[in-house]
Each structure stands twice: as structure tokens, then as C-alpha cells.
Motif scaffolding. Sequence first.
Motif, PDB file in Angstrom:
ATOM      1  N   VAL A  73       0.893  -1.206  -0.079  1.00  0.00           N
ATOM      2  CA  VAL A  73       0.134   0.130  -0.124  1.00  0.00           C
ATOM      3  C   VAL A  73       0.771   1.290   0.034  1.00  0.00           C
ATOM      4  CG1 VAL A  73      -2.128  -0.980   1.128  1.00  0.00           C
ATOM      5  CG2 VAL A  73      -0.285  -0.267   2.592  1.00  0.00           C
ATOM      6  N   ARG A 110       7.125  11.728   3.689  1.00  0.00           N
ATOM      7  CA  ARG A 110       6.604  11.196   2.403  1.00  0.00           C
ATOM      8  C   ARG A 110       5.085  11.041   2.512  1.00  0.00           C
ATOM      9  NH1 ARG A 110       5.066   5.855   0.357  1.00  0.00           N
ATOM     10  NH2 ARG A 110       5.826   5.863  -1.745  1.00  0.00           N
ATOM     11  N   SER A 112       1.728  10.058   0.173  1.00  0.00           N
ATOM     12  CA  SER A 112       1.488   8.992  -0.729  1.00  0.00           C
ATOM     13  C   SER A 112      -0.062   8.913  -0.900  1.00  0.00           C
ATOM     14  CB  SER A 112       1.814   7.655  -0.325  1.00  0.00           C
ATOM     15  OG  SER A 112       1.481   7.592   1.134  1.00  0.00           O
ATOM     16  N   PHE A 130       0.536  10.469   4.914  1.00  0.00           N
ATOM     17  CA  PHE A 130       1.513  11.793   5.509  1.00  0.00           C
ATOM     18  C   PHE A 130       2.227  10.978   6.708  1.00  0.00           C
ATOM     19  CE2 PHE A 130       0.775  16.458   6.318  1.00  0.00           C
ATOM     20  CZ  PHE A 130       1.864  16.636   6.893  1.00  0.00           C
ATOM     21  N   VAL A 144       3.540   7.806  11.450  1.00  0.00           N
ATOM     22  CA  VAL A 144       3.187   7.638  10.153  1.00  0.00           C
ATOM     23  C   VAL A 144       1.580   7.456  10.113  1.00  0.00           C
ATOM     24  CG1 VAL A 144       3.510   5.485   8.399  1.00  0.00           C
ATOM     25  CG2 VAL A 144       4.960   5.734  10.283  1.00  0.00           C
ATOM     26  N   GLY A 145       1.244   8.552   9.625  1.00  0.00           N
ATOM     27  CA  GLY A 145      -0.286   8.994   9.484  1.00  0.00           C
ATOM     28  C   GLY A 145      -0.785   9.235   8.013  1.00  0.00           C
ATOM     29  N   ASN A 146      -2.006   9.662   8.150  1.00  0.00           N
ATOM     30  CA  ASN A 146      -2.818   9.876   6.895  1.00  0.00           C
ATOM     31  C   ASN A 146      -3.644  11.273   7.092  1.00  0.00           C
ATOM     32  OD1 ASN A 146      -2.481   7.303   5.738  1.00  0.00           O
ATOM     33  ND2 ASN A 146      -4.450   6.390   6.659  1.00  0.00           N
ATOM     34  N   ALA A 156      -5.961  -4.855  13.633  1.00  0.00           N
ATOM     35  CA  ALA A 156      -4.982  -5.169  12.552  1.00  0.00           C
ATOM     36  C   ALA A 156      -5.214  -6.403  11.715  1.00  0.00           C
ATOM     37  CB  ALA A 156      -3.407  -5.099  12.975  1.00  0.00           C
ATOM     38  N   PHE A 159      -6.516  -5.896   8.459  1.00  0.00           N
ATOM     39  CA  PHE A 159      -5.902  -5.039   7.134  1.00  0.00           C
ATOM     40  C   PHE A 159      -5.692  -5.991   5.967  1.00  0.00           C
ATOM     41  CE2 PHE A 159      -2.116  -2.919   5.392  1.00  0.00           C
ATOM     42  CZ  PHE A 159      -2.736  -1.401   5.281  1.00  0.00           C
ATOM     43  N   VAL A 219      -3.790   9.433  13.899  1.00  0.00           N
ATOM     44  CA  VAL A 219      -4.596   8.657  13.714  1.00  0.00           C
ATOM     45  C   VAL A 219      -4.946   8.086  15.262  1.00  0.00           C
ATOM     46  CG1 VAL A 219      -6.058   6.571  13.007  1.00  0.00           C
ATOM     47  CG2 VAL A 219      -4.475   8.327  11.213  1.00  0.00           C
ATOM     48  N   HIS A 220      -4.028   7.276  15.829  1.00  0.00           N
ATOM     49  CA  HIS A 220      -4.228   6.430  17.127  1.00  0.00           C
ATOM     50  C   HIS A 220      -4.104   7.351  18.164  1.00  0.00           C
ATOM     51  CE1 HIS A 220      -3.621   2.918  14.689  1.00  0.00           C
ATOM     52  NE2 HIS A 220      -2.543   3.455  14.059  1.00  0.00           N
ATOM     53  N   VAL A 334      13.121   4.924   1.755  1.00  0.00           N
ATOM     54  CA  VAL A 334      12.609   5.348   3.120  1.00  0.00           C
ATOM     55  C   VAL A 334      11.697   4.559   3.759  1.00  0.00           C
ATOM     56  CG1 VAL A 334      10.742   7.040   2.423  1.00  0.00           C
ATOM     57  CG2 VAL A 334      12.225   7.141   4.429  1.00  0.00           C
ATOM     58  N   PHE A 336       9.094   3.681   6.783  1.00  0.00           N
ATOM     59  CA  PHE A 336       8.623   4.275   8.150  1.00  0.00           C
ATOM     60  C   PHE A 336       8.231   2.988   8.813  1.00  0.00           C
ATOM     61  CE2 PHE A 336       8.437   7.644   5.138  1.00  0.00           C
ATOM     62  CZ  PHE A 336       8.906   8.760   5.845  1.00  0.00           C
ATOM     63  N   ARG A 356       0.190  -2.727  13.715  1.00  0.00           N
ATOM     64  CA  ARG A 356       1.156  -2.110  12.814  1.00  0.00           C
ATOM     65  C   ARG A 356       2.611  -2.063  13.264  1.00  0.00           C
ATOM     66  NH1 ARG A 356      -0.639   3.888  11.945  1.00  0.00           N
ATOM     67  NH2 ARG A 356       0.849   3.939  10.007  1.00  0.00           N
ATOM     68  N   TYR A 360       5.148  -3.099   9.577  1.00  0.00           N
ATOM     69  CA  TYR A 360       6.155  -2.371   9.141  1.00  0.00           C
ATOM     70  C   TYR A 360       7.379  -2.900   9.214  1.00  0.00           C
ATOM     71  CZ  TYR A 360       2.254   0.908   8.643  1.00  0.00           C
ATOM     72  OH  TYR A 360       1.083   1.490   8.659  1.00  0.00           O
ATOM     73  N   ARG A 367      10.891  -5.798   1.101  1.00  0.00           N
ATOM     74  CA  ARG A 367      10.738  -4.461   0.003  1.00  0.00           C
ATOM     75  C   ARG A 367      12.363  -4.246   0.132  1.00  0.00           C
ATOM     76  NH1 ARG A 367      10.024   0.763  -0.236  1.00  0.00           N
ATOM     77  NH2 ARG A 367      10.578   1.128   1.882  1.00  0.00           N
TER      78      ARG A 367
HETATM   79 FE1  HDD Z   1       0.070   1.398   7.067  1.00  0.00          FE
HETATM   80  C1  HDD Z   1       2.540   1.839   4.469  1.00  0.00           C
HETATM   81  C2  HDD Z   1      -0.551   4.928   7.046  1.00  0.00           C
HETATM   82  C3  HDD Z   1      -2.644   0.870   8.939  1.00  0.00           C
HETATM   83  C4  HDD Z   1       0.466  -1.964   6.986  1.00  0.00           C
HETATM   84  N1  HDD Z   1       0.837   3.195   6.094  1.00  0.00           N
HETATM   85  C5  HDD Z   1       1.860   2.995   5.044  1.00  0.00           C
HETATM   86  C6  HDD Z   1       2.388   4.389   4.759  1.00  0.00           C
HETATM   87  C7  HDD Z   1       1.466   5.157   5.492  1.00  0.00           C
HETATM   88  C8  HDD Z   1       0.644   4.187   6.268  1.00  0.00           C
HETATM   89  C9  HDD Z   1       1.316   6.881   5.627  1.00  0.00           C
HETATM   90  C10 HDD Z   1       3.432   4.787   3.806  1.00  0.00           C
HETATM   91  C11 HDD Z   1       4.813   5.017   4.524  1.00  0.00           C
HETATM   92  C12 HDD Z   1       5.617   5.493   3.345  1.00  0.00           C
HETATM   93  O1  HDD Z   1       5.629   6.701   3.037  1.00  0.00           O
HETATM   94  O2  HDD Z   1       6.386   4.563   3.174  1.00  0.00           O
HETATM   95  N2  HDD Z   1      -1.499   2.573   7.625  1.00  0.00           N
HETATM   96  C13 HDD Z   1      -1.475   4.100   7.884  1.00  0.00           C
HETATM   97  C14 HDD Z   1      -2.348   4.293   8.924  1.00  0.00           C
HETATM   98  C15 HDD Z   1      -2.648   3.565   9.285  1.00  0.00           C
HETATM   99  C16 HDD Z   1      -2.218   2.185   8.615  1.00  0.00           C
HETATM  100  C17 HDD Z   1      -2.398   6.075   9.181  1.00  0.00           C
HETATM  101  C18 HDD Z   1      -3.993   3.558  10.617  1.00  0.00           C
HETATM  102  C19 HDD Z   1      -4.115   4.059  11.321  1.00  0.00           C
HETATM  103  N3  HDD Z   1      -0.820  -0.168   7.844  1.00  0.00           N
HETATM  104  C20 HDD Z   1      -1.873  -0.150   8.690  1.00  0.00           C
HETATM  105  C21 HDD Z   1      -2.034  -1.499   9.276  1.00  0.00           C
HETATM  106  C22 HDD Z   1      -1.340  -2.450   8.628  1.00  0.00           C
HETATM  107  C23 HDD Z   1      -0.198  -1.526   7.651  1.00  0.00           C
HETATM  108  C24 HDD Z   1      -3.399  -1.698  10.289  1.00  0.00           C
HETATM  109  C25 HDD Z   1      -0.888  -3.748   8.953  1.00  0.00           C
HETATM  110  C26 HDD Z   1      -1.504  -4.509   9.654  1.00  0.00           C
HETATM  111  N4  HDD Z   1       1.091  -0.056   6.003  1.00  0.00           N
HETATM  112  C27 HDD Z   1       1.445  -1.266   6.229  1.00  0.00           C
HETATM  113  C28 HDD Z   1       2.573  -1.871   5.168  1.00  0.00           C
HETATM  114  C29 HDD Z   1       3.364  -0.475   4.604  1.00  0.00           C
HETATM  115  C30 HDD Z   1       2.276   0.606   5.084  1.00  0.00           C
HETATM  116  C31 HDD Z   1       2.280  -3.012   4.447  1.00  0.00           C
HETATM  117  C32 HDD Z   1       3.289  -0.829   3.341  1.00  0.00           C
HETATM  118  C33 HDD Z   1       4.755  -0.467   2.996  1.00  0.00           C
HETATM  119  C34 HDD Z   1       5.523   0.070   4.388  1.00  0.00           C
HETATM  120  O3  HDD Z   1       4.409  -0.322   5.221  1.00  0.00           O
HETATM  121  O4  HDD Z   1       6.478   0.555   4.840  1.00  0.00           O
HETATM  122  O5  HDD Z   1       3.370  -2.277   6.063  1.00  0.00           O
END
Ligand code: HDD
Length: 690
Positions: A73, A110, A112, A130, A144-146, A156, A159, A219-220, A334, A336, A356, A360, A367
Motif C-alpha cells: 500500500v 513522504r 502518498s 502523511f 506514520v499518519g494519513n 490489524a 488489514f 490517527v491512533h 525510506v 517508516f 502495525r 512495518y 521491500r
Molecule cells: Fe500502513 C505503509 C499509514 C494501518 C501496513 N501506512 C503505510 C504508509 C502510510 C501508512 C502513510 C506509507 C509509508 C511510506 O510513505 O513509506 N497505515 C497507515 C495508517 C494506518 C495504517 C494511518 C492506520 C491508522 N498499515 C496499517 C495496518 C497495517 C499497515 C493496520 C498492517 C497490519 N502500511 C502497512 C505496510 C506498509 C504501510 C504494509 C506498506 C509499506 C510500508 O508499510 O513500509 O506495512
Amino acid sequence: MTEAFKTNQGHGGETHQQAQGDAAVLTTNHGVPIFDNQNSLKSGARGPTLLEDFVLREKIFHFDHERIPERIVHARGSGAHGVFEATDDISDLSRAAVFTKGAKTEVFVRFSTVAGGAGSVDTPRDVRGFAVKFYTREGNWDLVGNNIPVFFIQDALKFPDLVHSVKMEADRAYPQAGSAHDTFWDWASLMPETTHMLMWAMSDRTLPRSFRMMEGFGVHTFKLVNAQGKASFVKFHWKPRLGLQSTIWDEALKLQAADNDYQRRDLWEAIDTGDFPQWDLGIQVFDEAFAEAQPYDVLDATKLIPEDDVPVRIIGTLTLNRNPDNFFAETEQVAFLPSNIVPGIDFSNDPLLQGRLFSYLDTQNSRLGTTNFHQIPINAPRCPFGNFQRDGKMQTQVPKGRANYEPNSLAAHGEEGGPRESAERGFVTTNAATGPDEQGEKLRVRAELFADHYSQARLFYRSQDAHEQAHIASSFVFELSKVGLLDQVPPRMVGNLRNVDEELAKRVADGLGIDLPERNDAAREPVDMDPSDALSIHKNMKATLEGRAVGILIADGSDAGEIDALVAAVESAKGKAVLVAPKVGGAKLSDGSVRKADGQLAGSPSQIFDAVAIVLGEEGCKALLKEGAAVQFVMDAFGHLKAIGASAAARPLLDKAGVEPDGGVTDLGGFVDAAKHRYYDREPKVRTLA
Ligand code: HDD
């Protein structure tokens, strides 16, 4: 073969040496100087290429492996370097060095989209990531937010289901970067906990005009911990200095055609021209007693805390001031990690956050291909770091001596013994008793208040103005109209919406042309909460041209004085003036001078601007009446609710484009003030919304 023949290939006659200037000598990855980078080694001029050619083999070998797996994602993103400055003293709340008043901390950010691949477009209807990495002097803290303060799910464990449903469908591999399809709405309509997030996702929050004009949220619920170990609960907010601004749906759709890189380009160019984007960091701080008194659970990531109940306190400023030197090395590599935390901040028991913390870290290994991803410069802490972890793929550190275990007594023998834990400086997990973090039996359950899926969805909808509500209703109609499983999914979704707001549900059912379905049972009956202005975009926009672009359409015969006055007025209002003409070489103005254009009309439609001015003489206007792109330029600006300023002679073009008079349609004198707004009242004249 002569020397000249070999070196001239591919340089249009210019010799290789001329093209290179005084560049350093090209070498292989192992430092061997390269004699010829144009021709592979062959057995004779027309013979087979030799396996012996280590230059060719190394170059192609490396090229073949240039791509790494994209993020599952948030694959498409844009990054920037910057600095965070703490502006308020919160030492009573947190001991974190990053919050020491006056402290400046380097950051990498970053932004996205979520669903699309790395090469997808910038402006789909989608949540924006965000993510901020703070390189603090006590280690990296990643927030690591939105751009939305709540999330789709509470646990989770769900997800992978969320992501599988929203990404392109498994067999046909489409649609790219969009939620308007069967599997997403099938899943979402079966998961009432998504409803609050869906309200945000269907609002214009998912159509930000620019990364620079959107809010960010941690968020959290997290914790702040002071030097005495006292913990408070906290939510993090980023507030953009440029105010909130979104596009509208038709505009976003057309932006996809006009410029796939609209938001990436916007961020890059702003930083490149010294127009540094800024956000204030705000915190909402509360205690256990407050948490327990609320009709929602603060550990539930599908809930927010209304700003009217806990005001946002500004504690610092983020400034993005440097573009990456290399996209791959920095923005792509990068990593996060929500688990990157520093002393003075702590996690809560939010079950989404807890999941989370694992995900990550795990994903970086697939990756980036190694557990040593923290050594990549963009990920490495800027403070000293060291431990007894050793070896692994792509190890770049060369630790000396025998100390790779602890405890050890090597120092007593005169050898380097390595680093040790620190009771004073080390990260201490707060006592779980400080908060509503229950501990006890092992259960696969959710806490009671998590069952309220609708109260805050209702709060959100009722906090919007009439235009925003119409956009939300219309988005639901648009998205659900793309669902092929028509019999079961839209009625189920509308049945959920009846728990949010009856009028919204009716509008969506009407828009889809289906009967209003039964209201779905709610796991817990929603309660009414007081509407909150902070949840509306329109109530948080800024009347400004700062950070905005104005397109000025000119043609042969335009008046130089009018153009100059307008450009000066736009620039003194801190806007960016962009001249658009039928030919990029420019237009021959009425005084005989030639004015070069910044963009050609056919490639610079009005959706890439925040407001437009049409500066034409009679001759130019007459010519443009026959140009579809010119008529469309004005028609779209009107349809996208933008200010349109026009010289007297340009009026026939406005008439042909169907422009009707309103406060946003002005002469050139009144244009700059008008351009600081969008004209949402105009919308019923140009389209029927649900
Ligand atoms: Fe996530 C990437 C934000 C829930 C698993 N997430 C990722 C990125 C952002 C968020 C901004 C991109 C980071 C970057 O620019 O590299 N994610 C969120 C927010 C969440 C959230 C705000 C809920 C409050 N995410 C979430 C859950 C899971 C993940 C519940 C898994 C259980 N997210 C991932 C990931 C990613 C990721 C698969 C993809 C690439 C990475 O982590 O580095 O692990």
C-alpha cells in the motif's frame, strides 16, 4: 575501425569527450576505469559478443535488478526533507528531546496515495499518507499518519482483507488506484466499522488540491510521558499553513488526464522555488478520566476526539525545505516504522496500532531485502547508534574487536567492550495501568464501545455544509454505481447509511435509482454528538492566493499592459501567474511585442489552475471562439467553481462557454480578490448532485 567511429555513436556527431566535459572517469562498480561505454566487446566488428565482457555483464546485471518490490500500500509517493521546530514548552507532558522548546530536528516526509501502484496517477479519490520521520537526538521517531484522522478498521487482523478488497481485483487486475469497484464495496458494506471512514473517504478530503493543503493525523491515541514517568493520552494533528483546499470530483477526474504528476510536481516546484510548505503540529491531550467519560473508546482507530471537546494545542512547526537528491535512494528506500518511538512518547493499546508495530518492520525486509535496511542513509539515525546485532545481507558497518555479546568483561582486559543499556536515557515502557489499557484473560474480542459504528459517521456528516453533504452523497452514488453486484451491495450499503443519516441514505438511493432498503441492524444504537466545524473543509479554507496558481490565457492581440498589471497583482498576492497561449513560443501582443507563454493551451487545461483570467483583444477572442481547447478552458473553470476574470473583449468567449454572472466572474480589476475563493454556490447551475 577508427577511434572516431567508435566514440561518435549516439551523440549526433558530437564527440563523446565533448559531451562529457571534464567529468570524472567512468569506472565499473569495482573501480576499474572504463575505456568505452558505447560498444560491447565482440569477436570482430560483426561477430558475437564475448562473455568475457565484464563491463557489459556488470552493467546489464545491475540494471536488471534496479526495481525493488513496491509497497503493498502507499506505493506512489513523494518525499521531501525538512525541519521540525518545537515552539512550545511541553516538558510537563513529555520528556522527548524533539519537543524541547526551540529544538530543531531534521525530518524526512513522504506523502502518498494508498491503493494505486508506484506508477499510478496522483489524483484518484483516495486517502493520502502523511508519514514523518523525525531524526531526533534520541533516535528516530516515525509518525506514520494519513490525511484523515480515523481508519477503516479497528483491528490489524482485518488489514489484509481491507487491502485485498480495495486494490485491483485479483483476476482482472483492475481498476488501478480506485475504490469504485465490486470487491471494495462488497467488503465495506459487510463491515459496518468502516462507515465513519467511508464518510471521510467520500468527502472532498480524498481529493486534496495539494499535499500542501491537507491536514495530517497520527490517527491512533498515543501517550506522552514526562520525566517523572507520568503518562497522558495524545492525538497528533498537522495543520497546513496554506489552509485546507480540495478539488471537486469532475476536476480531479480531468486532472488525471491533464497531469498524472499533479501533486508530485506541485510539491517539488514549491520547494524548488523556495515556497516552503509548512504545517503546525498540534496535540490533543487528555487523561483517563476524560477517556472513560466519552461515548466512544479512545483506543478505537475508527473514532476521533472532537476538537471542540479537546482543543488542539500547537507545539511546533514543520517546514519542508529541500527536495530529495535522488528519488530511489531517498523516497523509495525510506522505511517508516510506527515502532520507531523515542523516550517521552509511547504506544497505547489500540489494537490497530499494535498490529502495525509488527507489520512495518516485517515489510521492510521483503521491500529492501535485508534486516540492515536501517543502515541505508535515509533510514539511519542521525544520532550515534550501536548494539551487538551483527552481520546479515548488505552489512555496511565494520565493527572492530570481539565484543558482539553482552554482558562481557572485555574492557577489564583492555579491549573495547561495546555499548551498554542506560537506566537514565533508555526508553521505558509506561506502566499499562496508566490508561484504560486493560490486561487480563486472553480473548479474541473487542471492547464494548468499539461496537458503535455510526455515531461519529453521523457527527462527520452533520458537521459538513450543504455543498459538502451533496458531494458526499454524490460520491456514494458514483462509487456504488460502478458496482456490478448491484442487487446485493448498494442496498446493503444504503441500509448502513440509514444508521448515519436518513436523508443521506435517501439521496444515495435516489441517485442510484433503487428503493430505499431496510435499515440494517446496528450493533450498538448511535448517539447524537454536537457538530464540529473542525471536520469541515469549507469552514477551514483560507481566502488566499498563496501557494495557488492562476492561469492567464493570452493570444495574438492581447494587451501588454493588462497582462503585466495582472501578473504583478497575482504575484503581490503571493500567487503564481502562468501564461497560457495557443503557441508556447508566445503571442504577438497589440503593441507588437512577443510574450512567451509558460504553457501551450492544448496542454494546459484550466483544471491545473486555481483561478483563470482571460486577457484577449477582439482579434484574439475571435480566433479562440473556434478553438475547442479555449472554450473548454473557460467552461471547465466555470464548472470547477473557480474565479474567472476577463478583459472586456474576451466576453464572447465566456458567453460561448456558458458562463453565467456571479461573484466569481469579474473584470480584470476585481479578479485577484475573487481568485482567493471557490464558488460553491454556483454548483447547482453546472451539475445535478445527489
Ligand atoms: Fe500502513 C505503509 C499509514 C494501518 C501496513 N501506512 C503505510 C504508509 C502510510 C501508512 C502513510 C506509507 C509509508 C511510506 O510513505 O513509506 N497505515 C497507515 C495508517 C494506518 C495504517 C494511518 C492506520 C491508522 N498499515 C496499517 C495496518 C497495517 C499497515 C493496520 C498492517 C497490519 N502500511 C502497512 C505496510 C506498509 C504501510 C504494509 C506498506 C509499506 C510500508 O508499510 O513500509 O506495512
